[in-house]
Design a protein around this motif. Sequence first.
Motif, PDB file in Angstrom:
ATOM      1  N   ALA A   1      -2.262 -39.240 -37.644  1.00  0.00           N
ATOM      2  CA  ALA A   1      -2.851 -38.213 -37.802  1.00  0.00           C
ATOM      3  C   ALA A   1      -3.649 -38.023 -38.915  1.00  0.00           C
ATOM      4  CB  ALA A   1      -2.023 -37.169 -37.522  1.00  0.00           C
ATOM      5  N   GLY A   2      -4.594 -37.100 -39.072  1.00  0.00           N
ATOM      6  CA  GLY A   2      -5.466 -36.734 -40.203  1.00  0.00           C
ATOM      7  C   GLY A   2      -4.689 -36.144 -41.470  1.00  0.00           C
ATOM      8  N   THR A   3      -3.689 -35.029 -41.002  1.00  0.00           N
ATOM      9  CA  THR A   3      -2.902 -34.665 -41.809  1.00  0.00           C
ATOM     10  C   THR A   3      -1.477 -34.230 -41.009  1.00  0.00           C
ATOM     11  OG1 THR A   3      -3.828 -32.164 -41.631  1.00  0.00           O
ATOM     12  CG2 THR A   3      -4.582 -33.382 -43.428  1.00  0.00           C
ATOM     13  N   THR A   4      -0.667 -34.061 -41.862  1.00  0.00           N
ATOM     14  CA  THR A   4       0.932 -33.642 -41.011  1.00  0.00           C
ATOM     15  C   THR A   4       1.474 -32.566 -41.767  1.00  0.00           C
ATOM     16  OG1 THR A   4       2.321 -35.415 -42.138  1.00  0.00           O
ATOM     17  CG2 THR A   4       1.099 -36.050 -40.175  1.00  0.00           C
ATOM     18  N   GLU A   5       2.337 -31.644 -40.939  1.00  0.00           N
ATOM     19  CA  GLU A   5       2.820 -30.530 -41.854  1.00  0.00           C
ATOM     20  C   GLU A   5       4.307 -30.502 -40.929  1.00  0.00           C
ATOM     21  OE1 GLU A   5       2.025 -26.180 -43.250  1.00  0.00           O
ATOM     22  OE2 GLU A   5       0.541 -27.354 -41.895  1.00  0.00           O
ATOM     23  N   VAL A   6       5.555 -30.289 -41.981  1.00  0.00           N
ATOM     24  CA  VAL A   6       6.585 -30.263 -41.099  1.00  0.00           C
ATOM     25  C   VAL A   6       6.882 -29.017 -40.772  1.00  0.00           C
ATOM     26  CG1 VAL A   6       8.987 -30.402 -41.593  1.00  0.00           C
ATOM     27  CG2 VAL A   6       7.555 -32.073 -42.601  1.00  0.00           C
ATOM     28  N   ALA A   7       7.413 -28.783 -39.536  1.00  0.00           N
ATOM     29  CA  ALA A   7       7.621 -27.610 -39.041  1.00  0.00           C
ATOM     30  C   ALA A   7       9.379 -27.264 -39.034  1.00  0.00           C
ATOM     31  CB  ALA A   7       7.521 -27.244 -37.412  1.00  0.00           C
ATOM     32  N   THR A   8       9.745 -26.289 -39.741  1.00  0.00           N
ATOM     33  CA  THR A   8      11.284 -26.108 -39.930  1.00  0.00           C
ATOM     34  C   THR A   8      11.636 -25.042 -39.033  1.00  0.00           C
ATOM     35  OG1 THR A   8      10.774 -25.978 -42.402  1.00  0.00           O
ATOM     36  CG2 THR A   8      12.930 -25.056 -41.705  1.00  0.00           C
ATOM     37  N   LEU A   9      12.879 -25.646 -38.353  1.00  0.00           N
ATOM     38  CA  LEU A   9      13.267 -25.048 -37.348  1.00  0.00           C
ATOM     39  C   LEU A   9      13.668 -23.390 -37.517  1.00  0.00           C
ATOM     40  CD1 LEU A   9      15.590 -27.781 -35.625  1.00  0.00           C
ATOM     41  CD2 LEU A   9      13.605 -27.095 -34.720  1.00  0.00           C
ATOM     42  N   GLY A  10      13.463 -22.541 -36.491  1.00  0.00           N
ATOM     43  CA  GLY A  10      13.685 -21.160 -36.932  1.00  0.00           C
ATOM     44  C   GLY A  10      12.674 -20.577 -37.909  1.00  0.00           C
ATOM     45  N   GLU A  11      11.742 -21.040 -38.443  1.00  0.00           N
ATOM     46  CA  GLU A  11      10.728 -20.360 -39.307  1.00  0.00           C
ATOM     47  C   GLU A  11       9.548 -19.740 -38.838  1.00  0.00           C
ATOM     48  OE1 GLU A  11      11.303 -22.250 -43.680  1.00  0.00           O
ATOM     49  OE2 GLU A  11       9.183 -22.550 -43.148  1.00  0.00           O
ATOM     50  N   THR A  12       9.199 -18.750 -38.937  1.00  0.00           N
ATOM     51  CA  THR A  12       7.824 -18.207 -38.282  1.00  0.00           C
ATOM     52  C   THR A  12       6.596 -18.616 -38.900  1.00  0.00           C
ATOM     53  OG1 THR A  12       9.054 -16.722 -36.846  1.00  0.00           O
ATOM     54  CG2 THR A  12       6.606 -16.373 -36.891  1.00  0.00           C
ATOM     55  N   ARG A  13       5.596 -18.961 -38.664  1.00  0.00           N
ATOM     56  CA  ARG A  13       4.321 -19.240 -39.451  1.00  0.00           C
ATOM     57  C   ARG A  13       3.134 -18.501 -38.714  1.00  0.00           C
ATOM     58  NH1 ARG A  13       3.091 -24.563 -41.148  1.00  0.00           N
ATOM     59  NH2 ARG A  13       5.304 -25.109 -41.549  1.00  0.00           N
ATOM     60  N   LYS A  14       2.303 -18.096 -39.377  1.00  0.00           N
ATOM     61  CA  LYS A  14       1.027 -17.888 -38.666  1.00  0.00           C
ATOM     62  C   LYS A  14      -0.086 -18.768 -38.583  1.00  0.00           C
ATOM     63  CE  LYS A  14      -1.506 -13.536 -39.413  1.00  0.00           C
ATOM     64  NZ  LYS A  14      -1.846 -13.311 -38.118  1.00  0.00           N
ATOM     65  N   ILE A  15      -0.661 -19.030 -37.474  1.00  0.00           N
ATOM     66  CA  ILE A  15      -1.558 -20.015 -37.385  1.00  0.00           C
ATOM     67  C   ILE A  15      -2.774 -19.125 -36.628  1.00  0.00           C
ATOM     68  CG2 ILE A  15      -2.641 -22.117 -36.517  1.00  0.00           C
ATOM     69  CD1 ILE A  15       0.291 -23.134 -36.231  1.00  0.00           C
ATOM     70  N   GLY A  16      -4.013 -18.892 -37.460  1.00  0.00           N
ATOM     71  CA  GLY A  16      -4.947 -18.068 -36.921  1.00  0.00           C
ATOM     72  C   GLY A  16      -4.379 -16.729 -36.719  1.00  0.00           C
TER      73      GLY A  16
END
Length: 337
Positions: free
Chosen positions: A68-83
Amino acid sequence: MRPEELLLPTPSGLYCPPGDFHIDPTVPVKRALITHGHSDHARAGHGAVLATSETLKIMAARYGDDFAGTTEVATLGETRKIGGARVTFYPAGHVLGSAQIAVEANGLRIVASGDYKRRADPTCLPFVPVPCDIFITEATFALPVFRHPEPTAEIGKLIASLAQFPERAHLVGAYSLGKAQRVIRMLRDQGYERTIYLHGSMEKLCRLYEAEGIALGALAPATVSSGAKGDFAGAVVICPPSEIAERWARRFPDPVACFASGWMRIRVRAKQSGVELPLILSDHADWDELTATIAEIAPAEVWVTHGREEALVRWCTLNGFAAKPLHMVGYEENEGE
Ligand SMILES: [Zn+2]
């Protein structure tokens, strides 16, 4: 907000307009959130990928580091804003690193569960029920005929056969991501300590599981070049399901063809694929797990995808849950079954 304004089934997968991302897209997209590493859900070529660290490692192992162009780790149970959306990953109990993805905006929460199961699996975290307005469920084994037996009893059948036929090699057909490692780990948990032999296509992911802390015991390549046929007498050899009845299998002494899959519930299917010892071991929820999960989460609405959609939609309707099939294409029913 209408549910389809938050998450919309499209020909390329589920799309979230406020976050401008896809979940498990079937074609390359700008931004992909991936539930797990099976190749029908995790494809190469996306601009950006957000997934658990295990899923990212599985994708790198399968497609190379530049998947993939870039990757990012999603931590279980952690909420993030996307748009304009908020996103949280939760364990799905399917394979190592597998996750459900909760998407929220304006007080509406949709959970895309990807593939999941509720049975114990020593190689991944258990499924977590997440309260939501809309629960998107798989339907791979969504017919009342599919009731998987206890996993430990199925592995017990393999142990019993090894004792009964100590001179025969036991070739266990198992999907290379998830099922193979689960079979090995369960054999260890039931006291099987001998070296387990691996088809070449199994090695990379088994090493990855071990690096992630899933101990698999003594493993060796299933190559006959270095030894005699008799070396595999009474041995367990893990290979892709497609190999158990092929030329490759003939190098082993009087092999017992085993196949670890939810499909082994269908006897005729086992017979047709030349399986002598069917092991009904699935990484997908069976009928009882699907219906119990929907009843437990009790969402306002259920969206049903990949598999026997109509049967599960009908069960939902009869049991007071609004439901609809998503009719999405591009997901394989034999992928990690
Ligand atoms: Zn899967």
